[in-house]
Enzyme design. Structure first.
Site, short mmCIF file in Angstrom:
data_model
loop_
_atom_site.label_atom_id
_atom_site.label_comp_id
_atom_site.label_asym_id
_atom_site.label_seq_id
_atom_site.Cartn_x
_atom_site.Cartn_y
_atom_site.Cartn_z
CG PHE A 1 -0.38 0.46 2.50
CD1 PHE A 1 -0.51 1.78 2.91
CD2 PHE A 1 0.28 -0.42 3.34
CE1 PHE A 1 0.01 2.21 4.11
CE2 PHE A 1 0.81 0.00 4.54
CZ PHE A 1 0.67 1.33 4.94
CE LYS A 2 4.04 1.22 5.29
NZ LYS A 2 5.02 0.98 6.35
CG ASP A 3 4.45 0.56 -4.16
OD1 ASP A 3 5.61 0.91 -3.92
OD2 ASP A 3 4.14 -0.63 -4.38
CB THR B 1 8.32 2.19 5.06
OG1 THR B 1 7.04 2.27 5.68
CG2 THR B 1 8.84 3.59 4.84
#
Length: 474
Positions: free
Chosen positions: A111-113, A144
C-alpha cells in the site's frame, strides 16, 4: 496553506514540509487548519479518475504548487502503467459484508507505493525549484523501505539511507530492498528492532546542526506528503463504495474502514479524511501481538514497549511498539494545543507512558476509532477461511485487518478493509495457512536470488553518523 508543528511553531508551506520532514522541535507537521470537503465537492469528484482525484485532494494542502504542475506530478506518480490495475485502487467484494480496497497494485506490491510514488515526484519537484539536494533518512519495518527506495532510485537530487531491523522482515521484503544497487540507495541493517531503527532516525533528525549540514529529510509517514497522498484513497474508496447508490442517497452515506496498523500513519490519514468531511462511521484499528495501540484505544493509556518486549510476528510490518503518528492524533484530541501535546511527550519521556484515560470516552464518540488485536493463529485461520470462501489469498497484515473488521461489522454500513500487501511477499505464512507451498514464479525467484548489498551496523548512532557523512549528497 501554512503548516505548524504539533509542538508549536510555524513550518511554512507544503513544499517546505516535504523537504523538512520532522519539525525542528521534534514535533510533526500538520496543517494550521484542516480543509473541509462538502457533499457537493465529493459529488463533483465522482467522475474523476484516480489521477484527477489525487490532484484535487493533495491540492487542498499543496496550495503553493501550481495546479498544472501538481496535475503533472500526479500523472507521473499514478499513470503510464505505474500500477497494475487501470483503476489504480480497485475495490472487490470478499463476502461477509466486507470489501477489499486494493492498495497493493504498485511496483513493490504494498500500500505504501500509493504515497511513495507521489512523494518521490513531489520531492524532486520541490528540490529542483529550490536548487537543493536531500538525503532521506528513514526506518522500515517491512514495506516502507522498498516503496521509498523504488520511488527515488536513480534520482539525481535524492539519496536514501534506509534503516531496517536485522532478521525482522520476510525474505521477499529484504530482497526488494537489498537487491537495489543504485548509487543513491543505501540499505543499513541495524542489530535491533524497528523501534530502535526509528529512534536512531529521530536522534539524528533532532540534531539540527547535523540535519542541516547533511541535508536530511524523511519519506516515512512523519512526512506529511505521505499523509496527504493517503487521504486520497479514502476519498476514492468512499466514492466507489457509494457509486451504486441512488443519487439522492449518496450524500452523507457512511462507510467504515478497517486498517491494519503499525506506525499509525495509514489510519491517521483516514482520521483526517473523516475530520475533513468524508462520511466515515468507524475507523477500525487492527494490530498484531504488539498491541500497544489496541491497549491505548481501550484504556486511554499509551505505554510503549521496550525493544526486548517487541515481538517478531508473522505480520512483520506491524511489529511496532512506538507509533510516531499517534502524536498527530493526540494533537487533535487535545484541541490542537501544541503546549499540551508537547507536555504529553515530555510525560512519555519521563514516565514511559501517557495517561489520556480522561479522554477515552471521546475516542469512538468523537473520532470514530475502535480497535482489536489479531494473533498468529487468527491470521492463519482468516487466510484459510477467505481462500476457501472467496478465492482470495490475503497477506498476513490484511488478514489481521479482516479478523478485527469482522468484530465491528454493522448492518447497512459497508466495511472496507484496506489491503496492506500482496500475499507472495509472505510465502512462508501463506504456506502454513493453506497447507501447501506457494508456487514461486520466475520473477520472484530471480528477485530472491539476486545479489544483495547492505551496510551492517550496531544500534549506535555514531557509526550511522559516520556513514552518512561519507555517503551523503552535498
Amino acid at each position: 496553506m501554512q503548516f505548524i508543528s504539533t509542538r508549536g511553531g510555524s513550518l511554512g508551506t507544503y513544499t517546505d514540509v516535504l523537504i523538512e520532514g520532522l519539525a525542528p522541535n521534534g514535533g510533526l507537521a500538520v496543517p494550521a487548519e484542516l480543509p473541509r470537503i462538502d457533499a457537493a465537492e465529493l459529488d463533483r469528484w465522482r467522475e474523476l479518475d484516480y489521477i484527477g482525484l489525487a490532484s484535487e485532494v493533495i491540492g487542498l494542502f499543496a496550495t503553493d504548487i501550481p495546479r498544472a504542475d501538481l496535475a503533472r506530478l500526479c500523472e507521473s506518480a499514478y499513470g503510464a502503467g505505474r500500477f497494475a490495475s487501470p483503476e489504480v485502487v480497485p475495490l472487490s467484494d470478499i463476502g461477509e459484508g466486507l470489501t477489499l480496497v486494493g492498495l497493493s497494485e504498485g511496483p513493490t506490491l504494498a500500500f505504501k507505493d500509493l504515497a511513495m510514488q507521489f512523494l518521490g515526484e513531489g520531492l524532486e519537484y520541490a528540490l529542483t525549484k529550490a536548487d537543493r539536494v536531500l538525503n532521506v533518512l528513514g526506518a522500515t519495518s517491512g514495506d516502507t523501505g522498498s516503496a521509498a527506495e523504488h520511488a527515488v532510485r536513480g534520482r539525481e537530487r535524492i539519496a536514501i539511507f534506509m534503516l531496517s531491523p536485522e532478521g525482522r522482515m520476510s525474505p521477499y521484503q529484504r530482497a526488494q530492498m537489498y537487491s537495489l544497487h543504485d548509487e543513491n540507495v543505501h540499505n543499513i541493517v541495524v542489530d535491533g528492532v524497528f523501534d530502535e531503527c526509528q529512534d536512531l532516525v529521530k536522534r539524528l533528525s533532532e540534531d539540527l546542526d547535523f540535519k542541516r549540514a547533511h541535508h536530511l529529510g524523511a519519506m516515512n509517514s512523519i512526512n506529511f506528503g505521505r499523509i496527504s497522498a493517503q487521504i486520497t484513497y479514502y476519498v476514492w474508496a468512499w466514492l466507489r463504495a457509494t457509486d451504486a447508490l441512488p443519487e439522492g442517497e449518496r450524500a452523507g452515506f457512511e462507510v467504515s474502514f478497517a486498517v491494519p496498523s503499525g506506525n499509525f500513519g495509514n489510519i491517521l490519514s483516514g482520521q483526517y479524511a473523516r475530520l475533513m468531511g468524508v462520511p466515515i462511521r468507524r475507523l477500525v484499528l487492527a494490530v498484531n501481538e504488539n498491541n500497544v495501540l489496541d491497549d491505548f484505544f481501550r484504556t486511554g493509556v499509551y505505554r510503549p514497549r521496550s525493544a526486548e518486549q517487541t515481538l517478531a510476528t508473522s505480520s512483520p510490518s506491524m511489529d511496532v511498539s512506538r507509533a510516531s503518528n499517534l502524536e498527530r492524533f493526540v494533537f487533535e484530541l487535545l484541541g490542537r494545543d501544541p503546549e499540551r501535546t508537547a507536555a504529553a511527550w515530555q510525560e512519555l519521556s519521563a514516565t514511559g507512558q501517557i495517561d489520556l484515560s480522561a479522554e477515552r470516552h471521546r475516542f469512538e464518540s468523537e473520532f470514530g476509532i475502535v480497535s482489536g488485536t489479531s494473533t498468529h493463529a487468527d491470521r492463519l485461520a482468516t487466510i484459510r477461511s477467505f481462500a476457501e470462501t472467496a478465492s482470495v489469498v490475503l497477506d498476513p497484515h490484511t488478514a489481521d485487518g479482516v479478523k478485527v473488521a469482522r468484530e465491528y461489522t454493522e448492518s447497512g454500513v459497508p466495511m472496507l478493509v484496506l489491503e496492506t500487501a500482496k500475499s507472495p511477499k509472505f510465502a512462508d505464512t501463506i504456506t502454513e495457512a493453506l497447507g501447501e507451498a506457494v508456487p514461486v514464479d520466475p520473477a520472484t525467484r530471480a528477485l530472491l536470488e539476486a545479489q544483495q548489498r547492505t551496510a551492517d551496523m550496531p544500534n549506535d548512532e555514531n557509526p550511522l553518523r559516520a556513514y552518512i557523512g561519507e555517503h551523503a549528497l552535498r
